[in-house]
Design a protein around this motif. Structure first.
Motif, PDB file in Angstrom:
ATOM      1  N   GLU A 151      -3.341   0.913  -6.126  1.00  0.00           N
ATOM      2  CA  GLU A 151      -3.072   0.643  -4.724  1.00  0.00           C
ATOM      3  C   GLU A 151      -2.792  -0.819  -4.473  1.00  0.00           C
ATOM      4  OE1 GLU A 151      -5.776   2.051  -5.839  1.00  0.00           O
ATOM      5  OE2 GLU A 151      -5.957   4.047  -4.977  1.00  0.00           O
ATOM      6  N   ALA A 152      -1.628  -1.105  -3.833  1.00  0.00           N
ATOM      7  CA  ALA A 152      -1.296  -2.450  -3.384  1.00  0.00           C
ATOM      8  C   ALA A 152      -1.161  -2.366  -1.877  1.00  0.00           C
ATOM      9  CB  ALA A 152      -0.001  -2.938  -4.020  1.00  0.00           C
ATOM     10  N   LEU A 153      -2.069  -3.086  -1.207  1.00  0.00           N
ATOM     11  CA  LEU A 153      -2.224  -2.857   0.216  1.00  0.00           C
ATOM     12  C   LEU A 153      -1.673  -4.026   1.027  1.00  0.00           C
ATOM     13  CD1 LEU A 153      -3.651  -0.583   1.832  1.00  0.00           C
ATOM     14  CD2 LEU A 153      -5.656  -2.078   1.847  1.00  0.00           C
ATOM     15  N   PRO A 154      -0.655  -3.755   1.897  1.00  0.00           N
ATOM     16  CA  PRO A 154      -0.197  -4.844   2.776  1.00  0.00           C
ATOM     17  C   PRO A 154      -1.246  -5.073   3.873  1.00  0.00           C
ATOM     18  CG  PRO A 154       1.100  -2.845   3.172  1.00  0.00           C
ATOM     19  CD  PRO A 154       0.123  -2.479   2.117  1.00  0.00           C
ATOM     20  N   VAL A 155      -1.548  -6.328   4.104  1.00  0.00           N
ATOM     21  CA  VAL A 155      -2.592  -6.665   5.076  1.00  0.00           C
ATOM     22  C   VAL A 155      -2.077  -7.754   6.001  1.00  0.00           C
ATOM     23  CG1 VAL A 155      -4.881  -7.723   5.329  1.00  0.00           C
ATOM     24  CG2 VAL A 155      -4.486  -6.056   3.540  1.00  0.00           C
ATOM     25  N   THR A 156      -2.475  -7.674   7.266  1.00  0.00           N
ATOM     26  CA  THR A 156      -2.164  -8.748   8.198  1.00  0.00           C
ATOM     27  C   THR A 156      -3.468  -9.202   8.824  1.00  0.00           C
ATOM     28  OG1 THR A 156      -1.842  -7.256  10.051  1.00  0.00           O
ATOM     29  CG2 THR A 156       0.133  -7.824   8.743  1.00  0.00           C
ATOM     30  N   ALA A 157      -3.367 -10.389   9.466  1.00  0.00           N
ATOM     31  CA  ALA A 157      -4.545 -10.898  10.158  1.00  0.00           C
ATOM     32  C   ALA A 157      -4.100 -11.587  11.427  1.00  0.00           C
ATOM     33  CB  ALA A 157      -5.300 -11.877   9.284  1.00  0.00           C
ATOM     34  N   SER A 158      -5.013 -11.651  12.404  1.00  0.00           N
ATOM     35  CA  SER A 158      -4.709 -12.293  13.678  1.00  0.00           C
ATOM     36  C   SER A 158      -5.464 -13.628  13.732  1.00  0.00           C
ATOM     37  CB  SER A 158      -5.160 -11.392  14.819  1.00  0.00           C
ATOM     38  OG  SER A 158      -4.499 -10.147  14.702  1.00  0.00           O
ATOM     39  N   PHE A 159      -4.830 -14.661  14.359  1.00  0.00           N
ATOM     40  CA  PHE A 159      -5.366 -16.027  14.343  1.00  0.00           C
ATOM     41  C   PHE A 159      -5.573 -16.583  15.744  1.00  0.00           C
ATOM     42  CE2 PHE A 159      -5.146 -17.345   9.884  1.00  0.00           C
ATOM     43  CZ  PHE A 159      -4.521 -16.245   9.326  1.00  0.00           C
ATOM     44  N   GLY A 160      -6.697 -17.244  15.909  1.00  0.00           N
ATOM     45  CA  GLY A 160      -6.949 -17.970  17.149  1.00  0.00           C
ATOM     46  C   GLY A 160      -7.219 -19.419  16.801  1.00  0.00           C
ATOM     47  N   VAL A 161      -6.523 -20.346  17.488  1.00  0.00           N
ATOM     48  CA  VAL A 161      -6.629 -21.776  17.138  1.00  0.00           C
ATOM     49  C   VAL A 161      -7.199 -22.539  18.335  1.00  0.00           C
ATOM     50  CG1 VAL A 161      -5.338 -23.837  16.462  1.00  0.00           C
ATOM     51  CG2 VAL A 161      -4.655 -21.579  15.603  1.00  0.00           C
ATOM     52  N   ALA A 163       0.236 -12.056   4.900  1.00  0.00           N
ATOM     53  CA  ALA A 163       1.118 -10.911   5.145  1.00  0.00           C
ATOM     54  C   ALA A 163       2.223 -10.764   4.096  1.00  0.00           C
ATOM     55  CB  ALA A 163       1.743 -11.056   6.548  1.00  0.00           C
ATOM     56  N   GLU A 164       2.538 -11.863   3.464  1.00  0.00           N
ATOM     57  CA  GLU A 164       3.767 -11.831   2.637  1.00  0.00           C
ATOM     58  C   GLU A 164       3.637 -10.992   1.371  1.00  0.00           C
ATOM     59  OE1 GLU A 164       3.098 -15.995   0.105  1.00  0.00           O
ATOM     60  OE2 GLU A 164       4.861 -15.742   1.391  1.00  0.00           O
ATOM     61  N   ALA A 165       2.390 -10.796   0.872  1.00  0.00           N
ATOM     62  CA  ALA A 165       2.259  -9.988  -0.350  1.00  0.00           C
ATOM     63  C   ALA A 165       1.070  -9.056  -0.213  1.00  0.00           C
ATOM     64  CB  ALA A 165       2.057 -10.919  -1.542  1.00  0.00           C
ATOM     65  N   PRO A 166       1.177  -7.806  -0.656  1.00  0.00           N
ATOM     66  CA  PRO A 166       0.065  -6.873  -0.555  1.00  0.00           C
ATOM     67  C   PRO A 166      -1.069  -7.256  -1.508  1.00  0.00           C
ATOM     68  CG  PRO A 166       1.895  -5.876  -1.752  1.00  0.00           C
ATOM     69  CD  PRO A 166       2.376  -7.220  -1.306  1.00  0.00           C
ATOM     70  N   PHE A 167      -2.265  -6.693  -1.239  1.00  0.00           N
ATOM     71  CA  PHE A 167      -3.439  -6.986  -2.076  1.00  0.00           C
ATOM     72  C   PHE A 167      -3.763  -5.762  -2.919  1.00  0.00           C
ATOM     73  CE2 PHE A 167      -3.684  -9.856   1.459  1.00  0.00           C
ATOM     74  CZ  PHE A 167      -4.124 -11.060   0.913  1.00  0.00           C
ATOM     75  N   ALA A 168      -4.101  -6.028  -4.227  1.00  0.00           N
ATOM     76  CA  ALA A 168      -4.416  -4.908  -5.126  1.00  0.00           C
ATOM     77  C   ALA A 168      -5.865  -4.529  -4.915  1.00  0.00           C
ATOM     78  CB  ALA A 168      -4.167  -5.332  -6.566  1.00  0.00           C
ATOM     79  N   VAL A 169      -6.103  -3.435  -4.239  1.00  0.00           N
ATOM     80  CA  VAL A 169      -7.480  -3.024  -3.962  1.00  0.00           C
ATOM     81  C   VAL A 169      -7.934  -1.911  -4.896  1.00  0.00           C
ATOM     82  CG1 VAL A 169      -7.449  -3.773  -1.555  1.00  0.00           C
ATOM     83  CG2 VAL A 169      -6.668  -1.462  -2.165  1.00  0.00           C
ATOM     84  N   GLY A 170      -7.053  -1.471  -5.787  1.00  0.00           N
ATOM     85  CA  GLY A 170      -7.426  -0.446  -6.755  1.00  0.00           C
ATOM     86  C   GLY A 170      -6.470  -0.547  -7.920  1.00  0.00           C
ATOM     87  N   PRO A 171      -6.670   0.313  -8.929  1.00  0.00           N
ATOM     88  CA  PRO A 171      -5.802   0.223 -10.114  1.00  0.00           C
ATOM     89  C   PRO A 171      -4.334   0.391  -9.736  1.00  0.00           C
ATOM     90  CG  PRO A 171      -7.583   1.817 -10.438  1.00  0.00           C
ATOM     91  CD  PRO A 171      -7.633   1.437  -9.018  1.00  0.00           C
TER      92      PRO A 171
END
Ligand SMILES: Nc1nc2c(ncn2[C@@H]2O[C@H](COP(=O)(O)OP(=O)(O)OP(=O)(O)O)[C@@H](O)[C@H]2O)c(=O)[nH]1
Length: 572
Positions: A523-533, A513-521
């Motif tokens: 576009e920098a996309l913030p992404v989150t994910a959910s976790f189950g342990v 979550a802390e840094a967006p992902f570059a998915v295009g020239p």
């Protein structure tokens, strides 16, 4: 005929030739051994056959020597007996005739019957001169004195001794083992003759009843010296150990001849000084019988020589038979061995050679070597070696390919992470391996469908790749991460306690979550994910499936809680 059959036929011929050569060489060696043994046996047989010639030659010498007694007695005048002389001469003639018969039948004798006859001729001449003297009348006076006639008889004896000497030489050359007995027999014969000569030399003095002249005294002393020499030689040659037959015979000689015989001689010599000497015949009567002991010693030696020759001939015969038996045995064993070698080893070897050639030619031709050339066998070996090396290389390539396929089968093509299959295998291995606690963390990108829909599937793929790389960097070396579904990932980690697993999930969640992902020239996309342990406290049956299911269930709760959070499964 094809090349390979030509080759095996060629090799077969070569092997047969080798076997034949080996057999022949051994047979020749054996034949040589047998021949040597046969020669030895024949040589001993020849010795045995020649011994009677030697004995007869010595007996002739004895007879000629014995003739001198009555000859001297008659020449001495008083007391001579012409009948006794006739008997003595008849005995010599008899001996000579017998020797002639033996020599004519003896091919191995170097002395011939003619040579022996020449020696005998000397005796006949000496006899003729003696007879002339005995017949002497005033009108026909004797041409020679007694001493000269006695010397003539000595020469006659020496001439006849030659036959014995030459026969002895043959025997010693052929059978040295019996030489010592034969030489001693000859020494005894010489001693008998020399003893006789001593008596003969006294004859002129006895005939004239005077003391021996100066020259006669010298001859008498020389003859006594010769007797002493011969006794010394016999003493040193004979085996005089007590109990040996020659010991007793030698003692007899010492007592009878050296004692009685020579005593009588010295008494006679002393009596000549006082004019009381016996006649030559009386002297001979007392002197000649003492010489019998010497002849007994000679005969003992001849008997020992015969026994030794018989024993050696038997031994040589036995050795010959043993050598023949050994040779036959060795040849049979060799023949059987070679036959077995051919049947059990060489023939199967040839058959397999044929197979080998067939195999190698099936692969490719054997180059420039002719097919019936035995060297084509080595070409075939080289070719098969090539084939085997090539097969080895192919096997290595195949194994590498299988290994690569195995890796690929467990790798996610998009992210390069392990796939679900690898993850489940790892999970099963992890459960059996770990002695502490095992944590499974499942996580899923939030609203990934929207990203796909908004930026396109390729951008979604790019995001999946970048997220995988970031998570890889966030994990510890022993942790394993896999992509187990479209946008779902899972981590397998050894932990000391459940909170450690939750902390790891949080670290990943924050890292995403802390840094967006570059998915295009641009576009920098913030992404989150959910976790189950989910954490398993100890090893248990069915844990892998249950652990991932529990992590999934916790993930499901995290989604429902609003996403971008971590949930831990209840301990059960
Ligand atoms: N680009 C891309 N998309 C994928 C891939 N695998 C699955 N998807 C997509 O991921 C999306 C998953 O959507 P959903 O199951 O609805 O979940 P979500 O949109 O993330 O919503 P939540 O999970 O509830 O937050 C689907 O649209 C799939 O087509 C992939 O390899 N590449």
């Amino acid at each position: 005929m094809s090349g390979r059959f030509l080759l095996t036929a060629h090799l077969n011929r070569l092997i047969n030739a080798l076997l034949v050569v080996t057999s022949l060489a051994t047979a020749c060696g054996m034949a040589l051994l047998v021949q040597q043994a046969q020669e030895n046996s024949m040589s001993m047989g020849l010795t045995r056959d020649q011994l009677p010639v030697y004995e007869e030659a010595l007996r002739l010498v004895e007879a000629v020597s014995a003739e001198r007694g009555p000859t001297n007695a008659l020449l001495g005048g008083r007391g001579g007996d012409s009948h006794e002389l006739a008997r003595a001469r008849a005995l010599s003639d008899q001996r000579f005739a017998r020797l002639q018969v033996l020599l004519q039948g003896c091919r191995q004798c170097s002395v011939t019957a003619e040579q022996a006859a020449n020696g005998y001729q000397t005796l006949l001449q000496a006899r003729a001169r003696v007879d002339q003297r005995l017949r002497g009348t005033p009108d026909d006076p004797p041409s020679q004195d007694i001493a000269t006639l006695v010397q003539g008889m000595f020469r006659a004896l020496d001439s006849n001794f030659i036959t014995a000497d030459l026969t002895l030489h043959d025997l010693i050359q052929r059978s040295p083992a019996v030489a010592i007995y034969l030489v001693n027999a000859k020494l005894a014969a010489r001693l008998r003759d020399t003893a006789g000569r001593l008596g003969s030399l006294l004859t002129p003095a006895l005939q004239a009843q005077r003391l021996p002249s100066g020259a006669e005294q010298v001859q008498l002393l020389q003859t006594q010296g010769r007797i002493n020499q011969l006794m010394d030689l016999l003493r040193s040659n004979l085996n005089l150990a007590p109990g040996r037959p020659e010991h007793d015979r030698f003692v007899q000689v010492q007592e009878r001849y050296l004692g009685e015989g020579l005593d009588w001689y010295h008494q006679t010599l002393a009596a000549l000084a006082t004019g009381t000497a016996p006649t030559a015949a009386s002297f001979a009567q007392g002197y000649v019988p003492t010489m019998v002991s010497i002849l007994e010693l000679r005969d003992e030696m001849l008997s020992l020589a015969r026994d030794e020759a018989d024993a050696l001939a038997r031994e040589a015969q036995l050795r010959l038979w043993l050598t023949i038996a050994a040779a036959v045995g060795i040849l049979l064993a060799l023949g059987t061995g070679l036959l077995l070698l051919k049947q059990r080893l060489l023939t199967p070897l040839l058959a397999n050679t044929q197979r080998l050639l067939s195999l190698s030619r099936r692969a490719r031709p054997l180059g420039t070597v002719a097919e019936d050339d035995p060297r084509s066998l080595f070409a075939a070996f080289a070719q098969l070696e090539d084939e085997l090396l090539q097969a080895d290389r192919l096997r290595e390539e195949r194994d590498a390919l299988i290994a690569e396929l195995g890796v690929r089968a467990e790798t996610d093509y998009l992210t390069g992470l392990a796939n679900r299959r690898a993850f489940e295998r790892e999970l099963a291995q992890g459960v059996t391996r770990t002695a502490g606690q095992l944590a499974a963390i499942a996580f899923d990108i939030d609203h990934f469908k929207r990203i796909n829909d908004t930026y396109g599937h390729a951008a979604g793929d790019l995001l999946l790749q970048q997220l995988a790389q970031r998570c890889r960097e966030l994990l510890r070396p022993g942790d394993r991460i896999a992509r187990i579904g479209g946008e779902e990932f899972a981590v397998l980690a050894d932990v000391a306690q459940p909170t450690d697993a939750l902390a790891l999930a949080e670290r990943l969640r924050c890292g995403i979550a802390e840094a967006p992902f570059a998915v295009g020239p641009t576009e920098a996309l913030p992404v989150t994910a959910s976790f189950g342990v989910a954490v398993t406290p100890r090893l248990a049956e069915g844990v892998p499936v249950r652990l991932l299911a529990q992590a999934d269930a916790a993930l499901y709760r995290a989604k429902h809680r609003g996403r971008n959070c971590s949930e831990i499964a209840e301990l059960g």
